[in-house]
Scaffold this motif. Structure first.
Motif, PDB file in Angstrom:
ATOM      1  N   ALA A  39       1.881   6.689  -6.762  1.00 36.59           N
ATOM      2  CA  ALA A  39       0.847   7.600  -7.262  1.00 36.59           C
ATOM      3  C   ALA A  39       1.269   9.053  -7.051  1.00 36.59           C
ATOM      4  O   ALA A  39       1.055   9.917  -7.905  1.00 36.59           O
ATOM      5  CB  ALA A  39      -0.479   7.314  -6.562  1.00 36.59           C
ATOM      6  N   LYS A  40       1.902   9.320  -5.914  1.00 37.29           N
ATOM      7  CA  LYS A  40       2.292  10.708  -5.616  1.00 37.29           C
ATOM      8  C   LYS A  40       3.565  11.126  -6.317  1.00 37.29           C
ATOM      9  O   LYS A  40       3.701  12.265  -6.744  1.00 37.29           O
ATOM     10  CB  LYS A  40       2.543  10.845  -4.104  1.00 37.29           C
ATOM     11  CG  LYS A  40       1.302  11.111  -3.277  1.00 37.29           C
ATOM     12  CD  LYS A  40       1.747  11.554  -1.884  1.00 37.29           C
ATOM     13  CE  LYS A  40       0.626  11.389  -0.882  1.00 37.29           C
ATOM     14  NZ  LYS A  40       1.089  11.299   0.496  1.00 37.29           N
ATOM     15  N   TYR A  41       4.551  10.199  -6.369  1.00 41.53           N
ATOM     16  CA  TYR A  41       5.899  10.630  -6.770  1.00 41.53           C
ATOM     17  C   TYR A  41       6.443   9.946  -8.017  1.00 41.53           C
ATOM     18  O   TYR A  41       7.540  10.273  -8.459  1.00 41.53           O
ATOM     19  CB  TYR A  41       6.886  10.381  -5.610  1.00 41.53           C
ATOM     20  CG  TYR A  41       6.434  10.974  -4.302  1.00 41.53           C
ATOM     21  CD1 TYR A  41       6.356  12.359  -4.148  1.00 41.53           C
ATOM     22  CD2 TYR A  41       6.071  10.159  -3.243  1.00 41.53           C
ATOM     23  CE1 TYR A  41       5.928  12.910  -2.955  1.00 41.53           C
ATOM     24  CE2 TYR A  41       5.647  10.703  -2.037  1.00 41.53           C
ATOM     25  CZ  TYR A  41       5.574  12.068  -1.899  1.00 41.53           C
ATOM     26  OH  TYR A  41       5.148  12.605  -0.723  1.00 41.53           O
ATOM     27  N   GLY A  42       5.716   8.963  -8.558  1.00 49.00           N
ATOM     28  CA  GLY A  42       6.171   8.318  -9.786  1.00 49.00           C
ATOM     29  C   GLY A  42       7.333   7.361  -9.572  1.00 49.00           C
ATOM     30  O   GLY A  42       7.480   6.782  -8.496  1.00 49.00           O
ATOM     31  N   GLY A  43       8.150   7.200 -10.607  1.00 50.29           N
ATOM     32  CA  GLY A  43       9.222   6.191 -10.589  1.00 50.29           C
ATOM     33  C   GLY A  43      10.548   6.711 -10.105  1.00 50.29           C
ATOM     34  O   GLY A  43      10.684   7.099  -8.953  1.00 50.29           O
ATOM     35  N   GLY A  44      11.523   6.736 -10.991  1.00 52.20           N
ATOM     36  CA  GLY A  44      12.892   7.084 -10.596  1.00 52.20           C
ATOM     37  C   GLY A  44      13.037   8.539 -10.188  1.00 52.20           C
ATOM     38  O   GLY A  44      12.186   9.379 -10.479  1.00 52.20           O
ATOM     39  N   ALA A  85      11.529   5.728  -0.739  1.00 48.78           N
ATOM     40  CA  ALA A  85      11.846   6.467   0.491  1.00 48.78           C
ATOM     41  C   ALA A  85      10.561   6.706   1.293  1.00 48.78           C
ATOM     42  O   ALA A  85      10.543   6.591   2.517  1.00 48.78           O
ATOM     43  CB  ALA A  85      12.526   7.788   0.151  1.00 48.78           C
ATOM     44  N   TYR A  86       9.478   6.994   0.567  1.00 51.69           N
ATOM     45  CA  TYR A  86       8.188   7.210   1.230  1.00 51.69           C
ATOM     46  C   TYR A  86       7.759   5.939   1.959  1.00 51.69           C
ATOM     47  O   TYR A  86       7.383   5.961   3.143  1.00 51.69           O
ATOM     48  CB  TYR A  86       7.139   7.629   0.184  1.00 51.69           C
ATOM     49  CG  TYR A  86       5.739   7.680   0.733  1.00 51.69           C
ATOM     50  CD1 TYR A  86       5.288   8.804   1.439  1.00 51.69           C
ATOM     51  CD2 TYR A  86       4.860   6.606   0.565  1.00 51.69           C
ATOM     52  CE1 TYR A  86       4.005   8.839   1.967  1.00 51.69           C
ATOM     53  CE2 TYR A  86       3.585   6.635   1.078  1.00 51.69           C
ATOM     54  CZ  TYR A  86       3.154   7.746   1.780  1.00 51.69           C
ATOM     55  OH  TYR A  86       1.892   7.771   2.299  1.00 51.69           O
ATOM     56  N   ALA A  87       7.840   4.791   1.248  1.00 54.39           N
ATOM     57  CA  ALA A  87       7.425   3.517   1.856  1.00 54.39           C
ATOM     58  C   ALA A  87       8.334   3.178   3.039  1.00 54.39           C
ATOM     59  O   ALA A  87       7.879   2.640   4.053  1.00 54.39           O
ATOM     60  CB  ALA A  87       7.452   2.405   0.812  1.00 54.39           C
ATOM     61  N   LEU A  88       9.625   3.504   2.930  1.00 54.80           N
ATOM     62  CA  LEU A  88      10.543   3.230   4.042  1.00 54.80           C
ATOM     63  C   LEU A  88      10.165   4.046   5.284  1.00 54.80           C
ATOM     64  O   LEU A  88      10.296   3.558   6.409  1.00 54.80           O
ATOM     65  CB  LEU A  88      11.989   3.523   3.627  1.00 54.80           C
ATOM     66  CG  LEU A  88      12.624   2.407   2.800  1.00 54.80           C
ATOM     67  CD1 LEU A  88      13.920   2.880   2.145  1.00 54.80           C
ATOM     68  CD2 LEU A  88      12.889   1.175   3.674  1.00 54.80           C
ATOM     69  N   THR A 131       0.833  -1.208   0.000  1.00 53.75           N
ATOM     70  CA  THR A 131       0.000   0.000   0.000  1.00 53.75           C
ATOM     71  C   THR A 131       0.869   1.259   0.000  1.00 53.75           C
ATOM     72  O   THR A 131       0.611   2.210  -0.739  1.00 53.75           O
ATOM     73  CB  THR A 131      -0.920   0.009   1.239  1.00 53.75           C
ATOM     74  OG1 THR A 131      -1.664  -1.204   1.236  1.00 53.75           O
ATOM     75  CG2 THR A 131      -1.873   1.184   1.228  1.00 53.75           C
ATOM     76  N   ALA A 132       1.918   1.241   0.835  1.00 57.35           N
ATOM     77  CA  ALA A 132       2.785   2.422   0.912  1.00 57.35           C
ATOM     78  C   ALA A 132       3.473   2.671  -0.432  1.00 57.35           C
ATOM     79  O   ALA A 132       3.607   3.815  -0.871  1.00 57.35           O
ATOM     80  CB  ALA A 132       3.823   2.242   2.018  1.00 57.35           C
ATOM     81  N   LEU A 133       3.902   1.583  -1.097  1.00 57.05           N
ATOM     82  CA  LEU A 133       4.550   1.749  -2.404  1.00 57.05           C
ATOM     83  C   LEU A 133       3.558   2.295  -3.432  1.00 57.05           C
ATOM     84  O   LEU A 133       3.904   3.152  -4.249  1.00 57.05           O
ATOM     85  CB  LEU A 133       5.135   0.418  -2.882  1.00 57.05           C
ATOM     86  CG  LEU A 133       6.422  -0.034  -2.204  1.00 57.05           C
ATOM     87  CD1 LEU A 133       6.759  -1.469  -2.586  1.00 57.05           C
ATOM     88  CD2 LEU A 133       7.590   0.891  -2.558  1.00 57.05           C
TER      89      LEU A 133
END
Ligand code: PLP
Length: 386
Positions: free
Chosen positions: A66-71, A273-276, A59-61
């Motif tokens: 959705a918010k920050y995209g990929g690389g 980083a968000y999921a971490l 879910t966090a990923l």
């Protein structure tokens, strides 16, 4: 003639029982892995808390993507650093009880960036003999004089400390990755303080697993404030990927300027980083305590089942349980037999461990069921007695 001797080198590896190959898996579903229509119970992952495939991380990923995209596009010094990376580092510093922290793309990159940034020619690095390859490589890269003490040998460590020149950095792990035992950390901290050295502690296998809120071994032994450089990975119990170094503000500022694996490498994806950030909170929470209890209960159950077969383990409450068989080919055969029986347990050989100390390395997770552990115990008891 093939001047590079690639073919001969490969033949030699095969002949010595040291051949390695990549085995593709079709599916990883918690502790069950599937390939080619078969399935195995995985006792080889370092996903100690079973978070890697958890709904929380997925879910966090998804939210992060959705918010920050990929690389992330570039190194953090080039385009400006995303607030999410900074927030993760604040969370890591708070978790480890330090002024600051810096995140890297992997634990390996932490070592390669940190050690050469802090010591160099004229300085001395003193390593435990069983330190991980990344710590050894980083020490070599630094150009400092390298000294090695036999595993946890305090007298030898003190002798090396007395003779050491320049800045002196002691390097050890909290839980050793192939032996599952712990550093004699309290004693090592006393010694390095007595001789004015610094200590880098690699908590790769302890973060999330040991200590209050999963802070690691230094926190468990109440010496965290005396450890100068706290290193860890977010790829094991934290279930994702990346590494960190937590230390004083000054050290982190120096690393931002000097750590080449940080400066010249693209920032990890922002959604990661968000999921971490989510994972760090989870690991510290009451839910983290429940997972740690499940992990330690599972490790205790595995140990008691295997002690029936005469296997001895370190008393550390770690989740790494090595069964040392010695001969490389013998250990490979045992690992192959276990795979036939539906258990994924790697054989660890030279050069990961010393020649003649090949072993099965069992790692337990919070997600294993009592039933899975019992059947592992039965299979191993018969495999080891035959
Ligand atoms: C796994 C490991 C590392 C490397 O961490 P990664 O994030 O996998 O690169 C470093 N030190 C030790 C002791 C490890 O076991």
């Amino acid at each position: 003639m093939d001047a590079w001797n690639i073919g001969t080198q490969l033949d030699e590896l095969r002949a010595q029982g040291l051949w390695r190959e990549l085995r593709p898996l079709d599916e990883v579903d918690g502790v069950i892995v599937r390939a080619g229509g078969r399935e195995w119970i995985n006792f080889s992952s370092n996903d100690y808390l079973g978070l890697a495939g958890s709904s929380e991380i997925c879910t966090a990923l998804e939210e992060g993507t959705a918010k920050y995209g990929g690389g992330s596009g570039a190194s953090r010094l080039v385009c400006g650093t995303h607030r999410v990376h900074v927030e993760l580092e604040e969370a890591l510093a708070d978790f480890k009880g330090t002024e600051a922290a810096l995140s890297f793309s992997s634990g390996f990159a932490v070592a390669l960036g940190t050690i050469p940034a802090l010591v160099g020619v004229g300085d001395t690095i003193i390593l435990d003999k069983l330190c991980h390859a990344c710590l050894v490589d980083a020490a070599r890269l630094s150009g400092a004089t390298i000294r090695v003490f036999p595993h946890n040998h305090l007298e030898k460590l003190e002798r090396l400390l007395k003779m050491a020149k320049g800045r002196v950095l002691v390097v050890t792990e909290s839980i050793f990755s192939m032996d599952g035992d712990a550093a004699l950390l309290r004693e090592i901290v006393e010694l390095k303080d007595k001789h004015g050295a610094w200590l880098l502690l690699d908590e790769a296998h302890a973060v999330g697993v040991l200590g209050p809120q999963g802070r690691g071994l230094a926190a468990e032994l109440d010496v965290a404030q005396r450890v100068d450089l706290h290193m860890g990975t977010m790829s094991k119990a934290l279930g994702l990927s990346g590494g960190y170094l937590a230390a004083s503000r000054q050290v982190i500022d120096l690393l931002v300027n000097r750590a080449r694996s940080f400066i010249y490498s693209t920032a990890p994806p922002i959604h990661q980083a968000y999921a971490l950030g989510v994972v760090v909170k989870l690991v510290r929470s009451a839910q983290g305590d429940i997972l740690r209890k499940a992990l330690h209960d599972n490790a205790a159950q595995t140990k008691s089942l295997l002690s029936v077969a005469g296997v001895e383990f370190p008393t550390t409450p770690a989740a790494i349980l090595p069964v040392i068989l010695g001969d490389e080919r013998l250990a490979m055969q045992a690992s192959d037999r276990l795979r036939e029986a539906g258990f994924l347990i790697p054989c660890i050989r030279y050069p990961t461990v010393a020649r003649g100390t090949a072993r099965l390395r069992i790692t337990v997770s919070a997600s294993h069921t009592a039933c899975q552990i019992e059947s592992l115990g039965q299979i191993l008891q018969s495999a080891l007695q035959s």
